[in-house]
Design an enzyme around this catalytic site. Sequence first.
Site, PDB file in Angstrom:
ATOM      1  N   SER A 132      15.033   1.216   0.126  1.00 29.28           N
ATOM      2  CA  SER A 132      16.197   2.050   0.447  1.00 29.28           C
ATOM      3  C   SER A 132      16.096   2.688   1.827  1.00 29.28           C
ATOM      4  O   SER A 132      17.094   3.137   2.392  1.00 29.28           O
ATOM      5  CB  SER A 132      16.377   3.147  -0.612  1.00 29.28           C
ATOM      6  OG  SER A 132      15.241   3.994  -0.647  1.00 29.28           O
ATOM      7  N   SER A 133      14.882   2.739   2.404  1.00 33.17           N
ATOM      8  CA  SER A 133      14.710   3.348   3.725  1.00 33.17           C
ATOM      9  C   SER A 133      13.350   2.943   4.281  1.00 33.17           C
ATOM     10  O   SER A 133      12.549   2.267   3.614  1.00 33.17           O
ATOM     11  CB  SER A 133      14.794   4.881   3.635  1.00 33.17           C
ATOM     12  OG  SER A 133      13.743   5.394   2.828  1.00 33.17           O
ATOM     13  N   GLY A 134      13.095   3.351   5.520  1.00 33.50           N
ATOM     14  CA  GLY A 134      11.777   3.202   6.111  1.00 33.50           C
ATOM     15  C   GLY A 134      11.255   1.784   6.193  1.00 33.50           C
ATOM     16  O   GLY A 134      11.977   0.840   6.509  1.00 33.50           O
TER      17      GLY A 134
ATOM     18  N   ASP B 247      12.714   0.649 -11.187  1.00 30.79           N
ATOM     19  CA  ASP B 247      11.721   1.721 -11.250  1.00 30.79           C
ATOM     20  C   ASP B 247      10.366   1.063 -11.495  1.00 30.79           C
ATOM     21  O   ASP B 247      10.105   0.543 -12.586  1.00 30.79           O
ATOM     22  CB  ASP B 247      12.075   2.686 -12.387  1.00 30.79           C
ATOM     23  CG  ASP B 247      11.061   3.818 -12.533  1.00 30.79           C
ATOM     24  OD1 ASP B 247      10.071   3.839 -11.777  1.00 30.79           O
ATOM     25  OD2 ASP B 247      11.266   4.671 -13.407  1.00 30.79           O
TER      26      ASP B 247
ATOM     27  N   TYR C 132      -3.738   9.948  -2.011  1.00 31.95           N
ATOM     28  CA  TYR C 132      -3.052   8.823  -1.379  1.00 31.95           C
ATOM     29  C   TYR C 132      -4.072   7.800  -0.884  1.00 31.95           C
ATOM     30  O   TYR C 132      -3.905   6.584  -1.085  1.00 31.95           O
ATOM     31  CB  TYR C 132      -2.191   9.321  -0.221  1.00 31.95           C
ATOM     32  CG  TYR C 132      -1.383   8.230   0.440  1.00 31.95           C
ATOM     33  CD1 TYR C 132      -0.219   7.762  -0.148  1.00 31.95           C
ATOM     34  CD2 TYR C 132      -1.796   7.671   1.654  1.00 31.95           C
ATOM     35  CE1 TYR C 132       0.529   6.746   0.455  1.00 31.95           C
ATOM     36  CE2 TYR C 132      -1.056   6.664   2.256  1.00 31.95           C
ATOM     37  CZ  TYR C 132       0.095   6.209   1.655  1.00 31.95           C
ATOM     38  OH  TYR C 132       0.825   5.209   2.256  1.00 31.95           O
ATOM     39  N   SER C 133      -5.162   8.282  -0.258  1.00 31.62           N
ATOM     40  CA  SER C 133      -6.216   7.373   0.187  1.00 31.62           C
ATOM     41  C   SER C 133      -6.787   6.588  -0.990  1.00 31.62           C
ATOM     42  O   SER C 133      -7.055   5.388  -0.882  1.00 31.62           O
ATOM     43  CB  SER C 133      -7.339   8.160   0.872  1.00 31.62           C
ATOM     44  OG  SER C 133      -6.900   8.760   2.068  1.00 31.62           O
ATOM     45  N   ALA C 134      -6.961   7.267  -2.121  1.00 28.39           N
ATOM     46  CA  ALA C 134      -7.524   6.600  -3.297  1.00 28.39           C
ATOM     47  C   ALA C 134      -6.615   5.488  -3.801  1.00 28.39           C
ATOM     48  O   ALA C 134      -7.092   4.409  -4.196  1.00 28.39           O
ATOM     49  CB  ALA C 134      -7.776   7.619  -4.402  1.00 28.39           C
TER      50      ALA C 134
ATOM     51  N   SER D 234      -0.315  -1.626   2.439  1.00 29.02           N
ATOM     52  CA  SER D 234      -1.402  -0.681   2.275  1.00 29.02           C
ATOM     53  C   SER D 234      -1.313   0.358   3.392  1.00 29.02           C
ATOM     54  O   SER D 234      -0.233   0.819   3.745  1.00 29.02           O
ATOM     55  CB  SER D 234      -2.750  -1.414   2.276  1.00 29.02           C
ATOM     56  OG  SER D 234      -3.814  -0.527   2.074  1.00 29.02           O
TER      57      SER D 234
ATOM     58  N   GLY E 136      10.987  -0.555  -2.904  1.00 29.79           N
ATOM     59  CA  GLY E 136      11.097   0.617  -2.043  1.00 29.79           C
ATOM     60  C   GLY E 136      11.873   0.325  -0.772  1.00 29.79           C
ATOM     61  O   GLY E 136      11.476   0.722   0.333  1.00 29.79           O
TER      62      GLY E 136
ATOM     63  N   LYS F 296      -4.606   3.692  -2.028  1.00 27.31           N
ATOM     64  CA  LYS F 296      -4.670   2.572  -1.089  1.00 27.31           C
ATOM     65  C   LYS F 296      -6.020   1.861  -1.148  1.00 27.31           C
ATOM     66  O   LYS F 296      -6.098   0.635  -0.980  1.00 27.31           O
ATOM     67  CB  LYS F 296      -4.376   3.059   0.332  1.00 27.31           C
ATOM     68  CG  LYS F 296      -2.946   3.567   0.517  1.00 27.31           C
ATOM     69  CD  LYS F 296      -1.910   2.527   0.093  1.00 27.31           C
ATOM     70  CE  LYS F 296      -0.492   2.995   0.294  1.00 27.31           C
ATOM     71  NZ  LYS F 296       0.513   1.996  -0.157  1.00 27.31           N
TER      72      LYS F 296
END
Length: 284
Positions: free
Chosen positions: A12-14, A53, A146-148, A132, A10, A150
Site C-alpha cells: 500500500s506504500s513505501g 492479512d 525488529y532486529s530479531a 530483510s 505490504g 530480521k
Amino acid sequence: MGSKIAIVTGASSGIGEATAEQLAKAGYRVYGSSRRGAQGESSKRTFEMLALDVTSDASVAAAVSEVLRLEGHIDLLVNNAGFGVAPAAAEESSIQQAQAIFDTNFFGAVRMIRAVLPHMRQRRSGRIINISSVLGFVPMPYMALYSATKHAMEGYSEALDQELRTQGIRVSLVEPAYIKSPFDANQLQPDQALDEYRDLRAGLDLRVKQALEGADAPGVVAETVVQVARTATPKVRYTSGALAGRLSFLRRFAPAVLVEAGVRKDLRLDSQPAVRKRATALSQ
C-alpha cells in the site's frame, strides 16, 4: 507465453508499493496486498490490490487461492509486509508486543511461503524474495525486537533456499539500510515505556530522523528486487543502497569490536544525556 505473476505483500506504500510498480513496469502482472486491499487507494496504480492479512492463515490461503484462480500460476512472491517499534529499550515492549511483531514480520512471511510452495513445487519453478534489512546482520541497540525478526528471516531464508534449489525454486534476501518511507512514521510506540529510558528515546528518535533525511528512496530497494527477480542464478543475499553495502563489507571483514564501536558512534549512544547521568552517578 503470458506474463509472469507476482505477489507483493505490504504494497500500500513505501518499499512494497515501489516494488509492485517496478515489477509491473518490468512486465510482471502484479498483485499487491494490504489489510485494506484496494479500499480507498489510488486508481492510478499499475497493479491489482488484494485484501490480505499476513497474520491470518485463512486470509493468506484465500488470497493465494484467488490469484491462482485468476492467473493459474504464481512465479514470484515478495514478502515485504512488516512493522517496527520506535527506538526503545527491549524491556519496554511487552511479550504481547514482541509476539505481534514476530507474527507479522516473520511468521507472516512463513505463512505466505507455505501457501505458495505447493504450487511452485508442482511446477518446479518459482522465486521468493524476502525483504530483510541490514539489521538482519548488524543488530541495532534499542531496536532489538525488529532486529530479531530480521535475524530470524535471514536464517530461515538461507536454510529454505538450500532446501528448494533442487526443485527449481530459489529464495533470496534484499537488505536495505535507512529508507525514507512511511514505514518509520508508522512505527508503534513501546507499550511499557519506562522513565529510565525517556531521554535516550528522545535522542535516538532525533538521530534516526536525521539519518532518514539523507536516506535512499523506496525505489532503490524496488530496483534491487527487480534485478534479483530477473537474475538466472540468484544469490541468497543482496544489499540495497550504498550504506547497506558498506555495512555488509564491515560486518564481514572488520573486527567485531570496531563494528560495535561504529554502531554506538553512529547512534551517539555514549553521548546521550541519560548515559552521561548514569556514568556520573556510578563514578560518585
